[in-house]
Motif scaffolding. Structure first.
Motif, mmCIF file in Angstrom:
data_model
loop_
_atom_site.group_PDB
_atom_site.id
_atom_site.type_symbol
_atom_site.label_atom_id
_atom_site.label_comp_id
_atom_site.label_asym_id
_atom_site.label_seq_id
_atom_site.Cartn_x
_atom_site.Cartn_y
_atom_site.Cartn_z
ATOM 1 N N ASP A 41 0.816 -1.212 0.000
ATOM 2 C CA ASP A 41 0.000 0.000 0.000
ATOM 3 C C ASP A 41 0.854 1.269 0.000
ATOM 4 O O ASP A 41 0.353 2.364 0.241
ATOM 5 C CB ASP A 41 -0.924 0.016 1.223
ATOM 6 C CG ASP A 41 -0.157 -0.042 2.540
ATOM 7 O OD1 ASP A 41 1.020 -0.478 2.521
ATOM 8 O OD2 ASP A 41 -0.728 0.345 3.579
ATOM 9 N N LYS A 42 2.146 1.134 -0.303
ATOM 10 C CA LYS A 42 3.054 2.277 -0.276
ATOM 11 C C LYS A 42 3.645 2.540 -1.664
ATOM 12 O O LYS A 42 3.804 1.634 -2.476
ATOM 13 C CB LYS A 42 4.213 2.033 0.705
ATOM 14 C CG LYS A 42 3.793 1.774 2.148
ATOM 15 C CD LYS A 42 3.287 3.031 2.804
ATOM 16 C CE LYS A 42 3.120 2.856 4.295
ATOM 17 N NZ LYS A 42 2.161 1.804 4.675
ATOM 18 N N PHE A 347 5.559 6.539 0.791
ATOM 19 C CA PHE A 347 4.354 7.334 1.009
ATOM 20 C C PHE A 347 3.126 6.429 0.911
ATOM 21 O O PHE A 347 3.117 5.445 0.157
ATOM 22 C CB PHE A 347 4.240 8.451 -0.033
ATOM 23 C CG PHE A 347 5.417 9.388 -0.053
ATOM 24 C CD1 PHE A 347 5.405 10.554 0.698
ATOM 25 C CD2 PHE A 347 6.536 9.096 -0.820
ATOM 26 C CE1 PHE A 347 6.491 11.414 0.685
ATOM 27 C CE2 PHE A 347 7.620 9.955 -0.838
ATOM 28 C CZ PHE A 347 7.601 11.115 -0.083
ATOM 29 N N ASN A 348 2.088 6.781 1.667
ATOM 30 C CA ASN A 348 0.851 6.027 1.582
ATOM 31 C C ASN A 348 0.230 6.174 0.198
ATOM 32 O O ASN A 348 0.190 7.269 -0.374
ATOM 33 C CB ASN A 348 -0.149 6.492 2.634
ATOM 34 C CG ASN A 348 0.257 6.083 4.038
ATOM 35 O OD1 ASN A 348 0.896 5.044 4.219
ATOM 36 N ND2 ASN A 348 -0.100 6.879 5.027
ATOM 37 N N MET A 349 -0.277 5.079 -0.327
ATOM 38 C CA MET A 349 -0.895 5.096 -1.635
ATOM 39 C C MET A 349 -2.280 5.734 -1.590
ATOM 40 O O MET A 349 -2.758 6.287 -2.567
ATOM 41 C CB MET A 349 -0.993 3.665 -2.181
ATOM 42 C CG MET A 349 -1.370 3.546 -3.635
ATOM 43 S SD MET A 349 -1.452 1.813 -4.163
ATOM 44 C CE MET A 349 0.261 1.328 -3.998
ATOM 45 N N GLY A 350 -2.932 5.682 -0.455
ATOM 46 C CA GLY A 350 -4.298 6.195 -0.351
ATOM 47 C C GLY A 350 -5.301 5.079 -0.559
ATOM 48 O O GLY A 350 -5.099 4.198 -1.409
ATOM 49 N N PRO A 351 -6.404 5.064 0.201
ATOM 50 C CA PRO A 351 -7.337 3.930 0.134
ATOM 51 C C PRO A 351 -7.993 3.765 -1.230
ATOM 52 O O PRO A 351 -8.186 2.643 -1.690
ATOM 53 C CB PRO A 351 -8.372 4.267 1.218
ATOM 54 C CG PRO A 351 -8.271 5.749 1.399
ATOM 55 C CD PRO A 351 -6.837 6.082 1.167
ATOM 56 N N ASN A 352 -8.364 4.873 -1.879
ATOM 57 C CA ASN A 352 -9.054 4.748 -3.172
ATOM 58 C C ASN A 352 -8.140 4.169 -4.243
ATOM 59 O O ASN A 352 -8.524 3.260 -4.990
ATOM 60 C CB ASN A 352 -9.587 6.113 -3.615
ATOM 61 C CG ASN A 352 -10.689 6.623 -2.710
ATOM 62 O OD1 ASN A 352 -11.421 5.834 -2.105
ATOM 63 N ND2 ASN A 352 -10.804 7.942 -2.596
ATOM 64 N N LEU A 353 -6.912 4.696 -4.325
ATOM 65 C CA LEU A 353 -5.973 4.184 -5.311
ATOM 66 C C LEU A 353 -5.600 2.741 -5.003
ATOM 67 O O LEU A 353 -5.477 1.905 -5.909
ATOM 68 C CB LEU A 353 -4.721 5.061 -5.347
ATOM 69 C CG LEU A 353 -3.619 4.636 -6.321
ATOM 70 C CD1 LEU A 353 -4.152 4.601 -7.747
ATOM 71 C CD2 LEU A 353 -2.422 5.572 -6.220
ATOM 72 N N HIS A 354 -5.446 2.443 -3.720
ATOM 73 C CA HIS A 354 -5.093 1.086 -3.333
ATOM 74 C C HIS A 354 -6.189 0.107 -3.732
ATOM 75 O O HIS A 354 -5.924 -0.978 -4.280
ATOM 76 C CB HIS A 354 -4.852 1.032 -1.821
ATOM 77 C CG HIS A 354 -4.292 -0.269 -1.356
ATOM 78 N ND1 HIS A 354 -4.562 -0.801 -0.116
ATOM 79 C CD2 HIS A 354 -3.482 -1.169 -1.975
ATOM 80 C CE1 HIS A 354 -3.954 -1.954 0.020
ATOM 81 N NE2 HIS A 354 -3.280 -2.199 -1.095
ATOM 82 N N LYS A 355 -7.455 0.463 -3.494
ATOM 83 C CA LYS A 355 -8.558 -0.412 -3.884
ATOM 84 C C LYS A 355 -8.632 -0.577 -5.395
ATOM 85 O O LYS A 355 -8.922 -1.667 -5.909
ATOM 86 C CB LYS A 355 -9.875 0.152 -3.348
ATOM 87 C CG LYS A 355 -10.057 0.036 -1.844
ATOM 88 C CD LYS A 355 -11.406 0.585 -1.417
ATOM 89 C CE LYS A 355 -11.596 0.458 0.085
ATOM 90 N NZ LYS A 355 -12.918 1.002 0.511
#
Length: 388
Positions: A41-42, A347-355
């Protein structure tokens, strides 16, 4: 050259799409063991500095001495003629997203030696790597131009003051494709050499590797200087040498871990086949040859969820003997060594992009399975971004 670049770009595109979206669903769901932590997720960004030196070694095995054309000066047999670039200091940027990694580097503006005396070199390297199923795949292209021989006085007895032989006409291009598989899931190549996972505990494993390499050496004048050349050598006037080899390598790998710090390495040996084409003053020809292979990597540093600082050593040898390995009249060795310092942050990928990435991965993975199983594959719904 254009065809080579097209082939490489196609492979890079295929590798990037396959490694990002074609990985298994279980990998996307962070199914790691107690030795390895996933960070899918990074997004990682890094900058690195390296001393990537390519030594070209040529020897046509002349007799220990021979008379010059004027019959006055006795020449001793030279040791290997070794060409080195003037500038092998590189700076580069790296980017990784899930399983995909892209790195590019160029030379620094500061040469190792005075360019007015030792000539100018140019270096460029590009690498794309990724993981498909249980395989690590790597595609690399590099280009070096401008070399020098710093010891011509050894074979030129008339040279009274040391002066380098500048060969700004020599250009080397290489394409390397690697596929590696490890037999123990507790050892993470992603963590030790690519910083795409975190190694939590020490581990050891065996591995096997397949490597395809295409190397191309070109020069306007023969690689061997006239005074170092055996006048009776069949290959002394060579100006072009191209090698295609396929090798299989097996070896061991391991890592020691303590509170985020680690030291790891790989060592393998193998063999393969090589096809060589070359251009001489009186024509061109080709040969097949047996090829020994050596694989060595070492890495150490600090790797945590956000920050990683690593040092890495890599050594590769490409070996070509004419007419063959067991009956050598002409020998060319490409000896590449690299010492690298790499610093990066995640860096965090972000929940929306990760999904979205997980969903796209699941769709393409299921599509591939459907094709391979003749229509029996099904799409999984658990990773779609609209469903919790």
């Amino acid at each position: 050259m254009q065809q080579i670049l097209k082939t490489l770009l196609f492979y890079l595109f295929w590798l990037s799409t396959s490694s990002t979206f074609g990985q298994s669903t279980m990998d996307s769901l962070h199914q790691n063991n107690s030795h390895v932590r996933d960070i899918m997720d990074k997004v990682s960004l890094s900058a690195y500095f390296s001393n990537s030196k390519l030594n070209l070694i040529f020897n046509n095995y002349p007799p220990k001495s021979w008379w010059d054309n004027d019959g006055l000066t006795r020449r001793n047999r030279p040791n290997d003629i070794v060409y080195r670039p003037n500038n092998s200091y590189l700076v580069g940027l790296g980017f990784s997203f899930g399983n995909l990694g892209v790195r590019a580097s160029i030379q620094t503006p500061y040469s190792q030696y005075d360019e007015s005396i030792y000539g100018k070199s140019s270096v460029f390297r590009l690498r794309v790597d990724g993981f498909v199923k249980k395989w690590y795949l790597d595609a690399e292209y590099y280009r070096y131009s401008g070399f020098l021989d710093s010891t011509p006085q050894y074979y030129d007895s008339l040279q009274t003051t040391p002066a380098p032989l500048i060969r700004d006409d020599i250009i080397t291009r290489s394409i390397n494709l690697h596929g590696v598989r490890f037999n123990n899931k507790k050892f993470s190549y992603k963590a030790i050499f690519k910083q795409k996972e975190i190694q939590l505990r020490s581990a050891f494993t065996t591995y096997y590797k397949f490597r395809f390499r295409s190397e191309n050496y070109n020069a306007l004048e023969p690689f061997l200087p006239p005074l170092a050349r055996n006048p009776d050598s069949t290959y002394g006037t060579m100006t072009k040498l191209r090698m295609f080899d396929l090798t299989a390598i097996g070896g061991v790998a391991g890592v020691l871990v303590y509170k985020g710090f680690y030291v790891g390495g790989m060592l393998g040996i193998g063999a393969g086949g090589q096809y060589q084409t070359f251009t001489l003053q009186d024509g061109s020809d080709g040969h097949y040859s047996f090829l020994p292979a050596l694989d060595f990597k070492a890495s150490g540093g600090y790797n945590t969820e956000r920050l990683f600082i690593t040092m890495q050593i890599n050594s590769e040898i490409s070996y070509s003997a004419l007419p063959n390995t067991f009956n050598q009249e002409f020998l060319a060795i490409s000896y590449f060594t690299s010492f690298e310092i790499n610093c990066g942050y995640r860096f965090n990928m972000g929940p929306n992009l990760h999904k979205a990435v997980l969903w796209a991965n699941d769709v393409i993975n299921s599509t591939i399975n459907t094709v391979l199983t003749g229509g029996k594959g099904t799409h999984s719904k658990r990773n779609r971004p609209n469903e919790e």
